[in-house]
Design an enzyme around this catalytic site. Structure first.
Site, PDB file in Angstrom:
ATOM      1  N   PRO A 192       0.841  -1.209   0.000  1.00 16.95           N
ATOM      2  CA  PRO A 192       0.000   0.000   0.000  1.00 16.95           C
ATOM      3  C   PRO A 192       0.869   1.249   0.000  1.00 16.95           C
ATOM      4  CG  PRO A 192      -0.705  -1.564   1.688  1.00 16.95           C
ATOM      5  CD  PRO A 192       0.617  -2.043   1.192  1.00 16.95           C
ATOM      6  N   GLU A 193       0.526   2.200  -0.861  1.00 22.35           N
ATOM      7  CA  GLU A 193       1.269   3.448  -0.940  1.00 22.35           C
ATOM      8  C   GLU A 193       0.341   4.603  -0.588  1.00 22.35           C
ATOM      9  OE1 GLU A 193       3.717   3.676  -4.514  1.00 22.35           O
ATOM     10  OE2 GLU A 193       3.720   1.492  -4.642  1.00 22.35           O
ATOM     11  N   LYS A 205       3.546   6.381   4.655  1.00 23.87           N
ATOM     12  CA  LYS A 205       2.770   5.143   4.541  1.00 23.87           C
ATOM     13  C   LYS A 205       2.323   4.616   5.908  1.00 23.87           C
ATOM     14  CE  LYS A 205       5.581   3.782   0.560  1.00 23.87           C
ATOM     15  NZ  LYS A 205       6.509   2.746   0.044  1.00 23.87           N
ATOM     16  N   ARG A 257      11.839  -7.279  -6.035  1.00 26.79           N
ATOM     17  CA  ARG A 257      10.773  -6.499  -6.657  1.00 26.79           C
ATOM     18  C   ARG A 257      11.015  -6.440  -8.156  1.00 26.79           C
ATOM     19  NH1 ARG A 257      12.847  -1.446  -7.921  1.00 26.79           N
ATOM     20  NH2 ARG A 257      14.845  -1.001  -6.904  1.00 26.79           N
TER      21      ARG A 257
END
Length: 284
Positions: free
Chosen positions: A2-3, A57, A259
């Site tokens: 989540p950003e 965040k 990533r």
């Protein structure tokens, strides 16, 4: 992960439901998720929630001056229930890391998928006591264009990494940095301090427009719908092999150990295909 837009969506969602309610209790399914010990987590019980805020965040639930702060990290999420089960969670026996109950029977669970447990929670008297918050850079939407240009000036960092650096700009991660760079028509490997004035301006406008649009999409959505809204709004991130909606080229990927990033060669790199960073070179 989540950003900023999804975290803001969660803050708005929680604000509409828990401000004015008393905390009935907090249960830990994993003792390692709690990174502080004073005040104890039991100090929250009976306190009235006065606000819910975002710091980068991090989500900050203020209960009469005692703050329950958490960071969902890569694989964490918040699962809301209007009527939580009365059963107590058992530490080590549940996928739930934290459960917070409120006086009306509602509440939420913090869950984390995968084996890398990075979700973190803190009970503090001030959000600045959380190391990750104390080191945050400015909020991106609070920056003027001259402020943004000053942040980039002289930095020899690749722009992709700089956008993700929470000590430089708070709240942007892997996904939205891909989207911002695609909108700005910039290579992720461009050096921040070498950008022209026109490129800096494009990047600044792309940062603002991308985040403002995503925040608008997240606004008003229940927690359970925020992940899908994020995916639906992406033009290149997570869309390897698909068609770029701007130029029709194929979206490409560069993989790293933990990533990956996506980009459009036509829009961003002058048609060059960037090699997988594990090979440490560019394809000519």
């Amino acid at each position: 992960m989540p950003e900023l837009p999804e975290v803001q969506g969660l803050v708005d969602f929680l604000s509409s439901r828990v401000v004015g309610l008393a905390v009935a209790g907090v249960e830990l399914g994993s003792f390692s998720v709690l990174k502080t010990y004073d005040p104890p987590v039991t100090a929250l019980s009976g306190l009235l929630v006065t606000s819910v805020a975002r710091h980068g965040k991090f989500i900050d639930i203020d209960a009469d001056g005692i703050h329950f702060v958490f960071h969902l990290s890569r694989a964490g999420w918040l699962r809301w229930s209007e009527s939580l089960s009365n059963a107590m969670i058992r530490p080590g026996k549940s996928p739930i890391a934290v459960r917070m109950r409120f006086e009306d029977g509602s509440g939420f669970d913090l869950t984390e998928a995968g084996t890398q447990k990075r979700l973190a929670a803190y009970v503090v008297r001030s959000p600045s006591e959380v190391p990750g918050i104390a080191s945050l850079g400015p909020e991106p939407l609070s920056l003027t264009e001259p402020d943004f240009a000053a942040l980039l000036a002289g930095r020899r960092t690749q722009i992709k990494g700089l956008l993700r650096d929470q000590s430089v700009i708070a709240g942007v991660g892997n996904a939205y940095s891909d989207e911002v760079l695609h909108t700005a028509r910039l290579s992720p490997y461009a050096v921040a301090g070498s950008l022209t004035e026109e490129e800096v301006s494009r990047l600044y406008l792309a940062l603002r427009s991308t985040l403002e649009t995503a925040i608008g999409e997240a606004s008003g959505k229940p927690a359970k719908d925020l992940k899908d809204a994020k995916r639906a709004g992406m033009q290149v991130h997570g869309r390897t092999g698909e068609t770029c909606p701007v130029c029709g080229d194929t979206v490409r990927e560069v993989s790293f150990a933990d990533r990956s990033m996506q980009y459009c060669p036509t829009c961003q790199t002058g048609g060059k295909i960037l090699a997988d960073r594990r090979m440490s070179r560019l394809l000519k």
